[in-house]
Design a protein around this motif. Structure first.
Motif, short mmCIF file in Angstrom:
data_model
loop_
_atom_site.label_atom_id
_atom_site.label_comp_id
_atom_site.label_asym_id
_atom_site.label_seq_id
_atom_site.Cartn_x
_atom_site.Cartn_y
_atom_site.Cartn_z
N GLU A 4 49.23 -8.72 -79.61
CA GLU A 4 48.95 -7.78 -78.52
C GLU A 4 47.70 -8.21 -77.76
N ALA A 5 46.71 -8.67 -78.50
CA ALA A 5 45.44 -9.04 -77.89
C ALA A 5 45.59 -10.22 -76.93
N LEU A 6 46.38 -11.21 -77.28
CA LEU A 6 46.59 -12.37 -76.39
C LEU A 6 47.16 -11.94 -75.05
N LYS A 7 48.06 -10.97 -75.09
CA LYS A 7 48.65 -10.47 -73.85
C LYS A 7 47.60 -9.77 -72.98
N VAL A 8 46.75 -8.97 -73.62
CA VAL A 8 45.69 -8.26 -72.88
C VAL A 8 44.69 -9.26 -72.29
N ILE A 9 44.36 -10.30 -73.07
CA ILE A 9 43.43 -11.32 -72.58
C ILE A 9 43.97 -11.96 -71.32
N GLU A 10 45.27 -12.25 -71.32
CA GLU A 10 45.90 -12.90 -70.17
C GLU A 10 45.92 -11.98 -68.95
N GLU A 11 46.17 -10.68 -69.17
CA GLU A 11 46.33 -9.74 -68.06
C GLU A 11 45.00 -9.19 -67.54
N GLU A 12 44.03 -8.94 -68.44
CA GLU A 12 42.81 -8.23 -68.06
C GLU A 12 41.57 -9.12 -67.95
N SER A 13 41.62 -10.35 -68.50
CA SER A 13 40.48 -11.28 -68.47
C SER A 13 39.17 -10.62 -68.91
N PRO A 14 39.11 -10.17 -70.16
CA PRO A 14 37.87 -9.54 -70.63
C PRO A 14 36.74 -10.56 -70.70
N HIS A 15 35.50 -10.06 -70.69
CA HIS A 15 34.34 -10.94 -70.84
C HIS A 15 33.99 -11.17 -72.31
N PHE A 16 34.35 -10.20 -73.15
CA PHE A 16 33.87 -10.19 -74.54
C PHE A 16 34.94 -9.54 -75.41
N ILE A 17 35.12 -10.09 -76.64
CA ILE A 17 36.13 -9.55 -77.56
C ILE A 17 35.46 -9.19 -78.88
N LEU A 18 35.67 -7.94 -79.30
CA LEU A 18 35.21 -7.45 -80.60
C LEU A 18 36.45 -7.33 -81.47
#
Length: 502
Positions: free
Chosen positions: A39-53
């Motif tokens: 799920e996280a990989l999909k969000v990273i691709e769509e939302e381009s977060p700056h930081f991941i916890l």
């Protein structure tokens, strides 16, 4: 705001992390949650977060595998791992793969999270320095769009929102504001810094936006700072009114600036000099009723009509009434400034001397000062107008009559009345006027009245009957007859022709 993706399979832990601290106050916003690495990989691709916890132990895809794949896909931001005591070796392995750090779940509290976010913010700010090379034009547009939106001039919210996103992405998440009412005097950041109204921070960028005798200083910082405590009321070094707000998040820029403008307007109307620390509770101050725009326009029109008659006393009296009403209703300082500039431009046009430079005098330090300066400008315009039009002959009595006609064309004027005005024989005056002016007194009166009628036809929505009365014709039919004699058009034809042909 730095965008955060929270990856944790336990709902209870996610809720604790979100609620234990005010993320936005520290310059972060949680833009997504995931229960596993897929799920996280999909969000990273769509939302381009700056930081991941991210939790280490999760079903389907654990945190270490997520870290590895995210790096392969080009994610370069900080990656902080959440771990339990028995996952210590996995946490060390995650660091080897490029994780920024790790936190033990048992030690999660406000202090540890704040410390972690402080470290992450510094890392993000350092990495964002190349991206910070936004042009000053980007910031200037943001200030202009926000200023115009605050004053209801236009709606540029989509463009403004885009600029806010770009500035946030570049690393500037918070700003210190200082709004100074200085009038025609200049002021710079050095003077402000000496007065401790702005505090230099590293790294920071300071801009200023000036409008109508007010300058707003923007000191941009890359993360939230604790508000600096200032005893502004005891600071006597700055001879201006100032309102300051510290550590303002981007999302609160418009509302804070709006409230600060409202506070500085109090000083502008009260002719006072004070230093105030803005509080969010100030936005709840009840505003006074707004003076209807039609009422303002009616008062403007009366001022202009008195000016057209060259009746300085009435013109200044009407101006004073208008300023009193604006003060009573706490009319926006910007609206008052625009009204003053509009009137001044009309004075120049009516007097035939064109548009004057207004920037300096408009920057009055208070409401009363602006009224006084505008009164002086009325006097200056009328003096220029009268000097250019009241010496048509070398005869003092004829000049007095011409001046009287131009100032009282809307009143009853006859050869007999003018003879009494200058103490000359009526028959003698008739011949003298024709000799000096090249036309009879009545012809000259008609010319002045028709010139004023032209102005009303093009610059107002008054009816033909109303215009006839305003320029001194008691009979509408007679007015139409004289108007056509001078222009070869009826008043209606004249208005229609010039309106359709620009």
């Amino acid at each position: 705001m730095w965008k955060v993706l929270l990856v944790e399979d336990e709902t209870r832990v996610r809720r604790l992390i979100k609620e234990i601290i005010d993320w936005e106050k520290l310059g972060f916003v949680i833009i997504g949650e995931s229960a596993n690495g897929i799920e996280a990989l999909k969000v990273i691709e769509e939302e381009s977060p700056h930081f991941i916890l991210c939790d280490i132990m999760m079903p389907i895809m654990d945190g270490i595998e997520l870290l590895r794949k995210a790096r392969q896909q080009g994610f370069e931001g900080p990656f902080v791992m959440l771990t339990c005591m028995n996952e210590f070796e996995l946490a060390r392995q995650a660091v080897e793969y490029g994780a920024t750090s790790y936190i033990l779940k048992l030690s999660l509290n406000v202090d540890t999270i704040r410390e972690m976010l402080d470290k992450v913010s510094r890392e993000l700010s350092k990495a964002a320095i190349p991206a910070r090379q936004l042009s000053y034009r980007d910031f200037e547009l943001l200030y202009r769009y926000t200023w115009r939106q605050i004053h209801g001039m236009d709606d540029a919210e989509p463009e403004r929102r885009d600029l806010l996103d770009r500035i946030s992405t570049s690393g500037f998440t918070h700003v210190d504001l200082c709004l100074v009412l200085h009038g025609t005097s200049g002021i710079d950041e050095e003077e402000l810094a000496r007065s401790e109204l702005i505090i230099a921070k590293e790294p920071s960028v300071i801009h200023k936006f000036r409008m109508h005798g007010c300058t707003t200083f923007f000191s941009w910082v890359s993360r939230s700072e604790h508000p600096v405590s200032h005893d502004l009321t005891e600071n006597r070094e700055l001879a201006y009114s100032a309102v300051c707000a510290y550590s303002v998040a981007l999302s609160e820029l418009e509302s804070t600036w709006r409230g600060m403008i409202r506070r500085i307007e109090e000083s502008w109307y009260e002719c006072s000099k004070s230093r105030m620390a803005y509080s969010t509770t100030d936005s709840n101050i009840k505003q006074k009723p707004v003076l209807p725009s039609q009422t303002l326009w009616n008062m403007e029109r009366e001022i202009l009509q008195a000016f057209e008659r060259r009746d300085k006393i009435s013109c200044i009296r009407q101006l004073s009434i208008m300023f009193d009403e604006m003060k009573k209703n706490h009319t926006s300082m910007t609206v008052v400034m625009e009204m003053a500039e509009r009137l001044d431009n009309r004075f120049g046009a009516i007097s035939g001397h064109g548009k004057a430079q207004t920037d300096n005098w408009l920057s009055a330090a208070n409401h009363e000062e602006l009224r006084i300066v505008l009164e002086k400008r009325i006097d200056d315009w009328l003096t220029k107008w009268i000097k250019s039009t009241t010496l048509p002959s070398g005869h003092p009595e004829i000049n007095r009559i011409v001046d009287y006609i131009q100032s009282h064309y809307d009143k009853e004027i006859t050869l007999k009345l003018m003879a009494e005005h200058v103490a000359l024989d009526e028959h003698y005056l008739s011949g003298l006027f024709s000799k000096k002016m090249g036309c009879t007194l009545i012809q000259y009166l008609h010319k002045v009245r028709i010139d004023q009628a032209r102005f009303y036809l093009l610059q107002s929505t008054l009816t033909i009957g109303e215009i006839a009365e305003r320029v001194g014709f008691g009979n509408v039919a007679y007015f139409v007859k004289i108007f056509k004699r001078w222009t070869e058009q009826t008043p209606s034809e004249f208005r229609k022709y010039h309106m359709s042909n620009g």
